[in-house]
Design a protein around this motif. Structure first.
Motif, PDB file in Angstrom:
ATOM      1  N   UNK A  26       0.836  -1.206   0.000  1.00  0.00           N
ATOM      2  CA  UNK A  26       0.000   0.000   0.000  1.00  0.00           C
ATOM      3  C   UNK A  26       0.872   1.257   0.000  1.00  0.00           C
ATOM      4  N   UNK A  27       1.979   1.239   0.728  1.00  0.00           N
ATOM      5  CA  UNK A  27       2.890   2.393   0.743  1.00  0.00           C
ATOM      6  C   UNK A  27       3.501   2.618  -0.635  1.00  0.00           C
ATOM      7  N   UNK A  50     -12.014  -8.859  -0.259  1.00  0.00           N
ATOM      8  CA  UNK A  50     -12.111  -9.211   1.154  1.00  0.00           C
ATOM      9  C   UNK A  50     -10.760  -9.071   1.851  1.00  0.00           C
ATOM     10  N   UNK A  51      -9.663  -9.308   1.130  1.00  0.00           N
ATOM     11  CA  UNK A  51      -8.327  -9.111   1.717  1.00  0.00           C
ATOM     12  C   UNK A  51      -8.116  -7.640   2.038  1.00  0.00           C
ATOM     13  N   UNK A  52      -8.453  -6.751   1.100  1.00  0.00           N
ATOM     14  CA  UNK A  52      -8.292  -5.321   1.349  1.00  0.00           C
ATOM     15  C   UNK A  52      -9.141  -4.883   2.546  1.00  0.00           C
ATOM     16  N   UNK A  53     -10.382  -5.361   2.608  1.00  0.00           N
ATOM     17  CA  UNK A  53     -11.267  -5.013   3.719  1.00  0.00           C
ATOM     18  C   UNK A  53     -10.740  -5.558   5.043  1.00  0.00           C
ATOM     19  N   UNK A  54     -10.327  -6.815   5.051  1.00  0.00           N
ATOM     20  CA  UNK A  54      -9.863  -7.462   6.274  1.00  0.00           C
ATOM     21  C   UNK A  54      -8.636  -6.778   6.860  1.00  0.00           C
ATOM     22  N   UNK A  55      -7.744  -6.303   5.996  1.00  0.00           N
ATOM     23  CA  UNK A  55      -6.501  -5.674   6.459  1.00  0.00           C
ATOM     24  C   UNK A  55      -6.588  -4.151   6.523  1.00  0.00           C
ATOM     25  N   UNK A  56      -7.732  -3.582   6.140  1.00  0.00           N
ATOM     26  CA  UNK A  56      -7.903  -2.130   6.191  1.00  0.00           C
ATOM     27  C   UNK A  56      -7.088  -1.384   5.155  1.00  0.00           C
ATOM     28  N   UNK A  58      -6.735   0.822   2.060  1.00  0.00           N
ATOM     29  CA  UNK A  58      -7.592   1.789   1.372  1.00  0.00           C
ATOM     30  C   UNK A  58      -7.192   1.984  -0.095  1.00  0.00           C
ATOM     31  N   UNK A  59      -5.886   2.053  -0.355  1.00  0.00           N
ATOM     32  CA  UNK A  59      -5.390   2.281  -1.709  1.00  0.00           C
ATOM     33  C   UNK A  59      -5.059   0.922  -2.328  1.00  0.00           C
ATOM     34  N   UNK A  60      -5.983   0.391  -3.107  1.00  0.00           N
ATOM     35  CA  UNK A  60      -5.869  -0.973  -3.614  1.00  0.00           C
ATOM     36  C   UNK A  60      -4.804  -1.110  -4.698  1.00  0.00           C
ATOM     37  N   UNK A  61      -4.236  -2.282  -4.771  1.00  0.00           N
ATOM     38  CA  UNK A  61      -3.189  -2.616  -5.731  1.00  0.00           C
ATOM     39  C   UNK A  61      -3.467  -4.011  -6.267  1.00  0.00           C
TER      40      UNK A  61
END
Length: 135
Positions: A26-27, A50-56, A58-61
């Protein structure tokens, strides 16, 4: 720049290193890097959202999750084969895996390789990496 982060970890998982890996990706994305995480599906995998949601996150890759083989070393080879197959779309390689990094350097000496070192390996394998590859 197109950077691929290769990891022998399963996603999703509760391990701290998976949180760190996703935070790093994400960084990179937050700094305008075209990042792709290449790792393995855990038994709990539903979908990338669901991975993005579970780990919080925000900026998807991009995430590519491979179906894992049973052995750590076979999974390392799976990552190498993925790199060989997809190498034209990858400018730079990032990994925390020494074995994968050695193969990546052997097969693609001209690609930028970043190896995230956590334990100083005093083995002959570590000497196969170019010191500029280690961060």
């Amino acid at each position: 720049m197109r950077l691929s982060y290769f990891s022998n970890k399963f996603f999703p998982a509760k391990a701290a290193n998976t949180v760190q890996i996703l935070s790093m990706c994400e960084a990179f994305k937050n700094n305008a890097v075209d990042i792709t995480l290449v790792a393995f599906k855990s038994e709990d995998y539903k979908n990338n959202t669901s991975i993005f949601d579970e780990y919080g996150i925000k900026n998807k890759f991009n995430i590519v999750l491979l179906k894992p083989l049973n052995s750590y070393y076979l999974r390392e080879l799976q990552l190498v084969f993925y790199l060989i197959k997809d190498n034209k779309r990858i400018d730079s390689i990032y990994s925390r895996s020494l074995l994968f990094s050695i193969f990546a350097r052997l097969f693609f000496p001209s690609k930028k390789l970043i190896y995230e070192l956590h334990d100083f390996a005093k083995s002959i394998f570590f000497k196969r990496l170019d010191r500029k590859s280690v961060v």
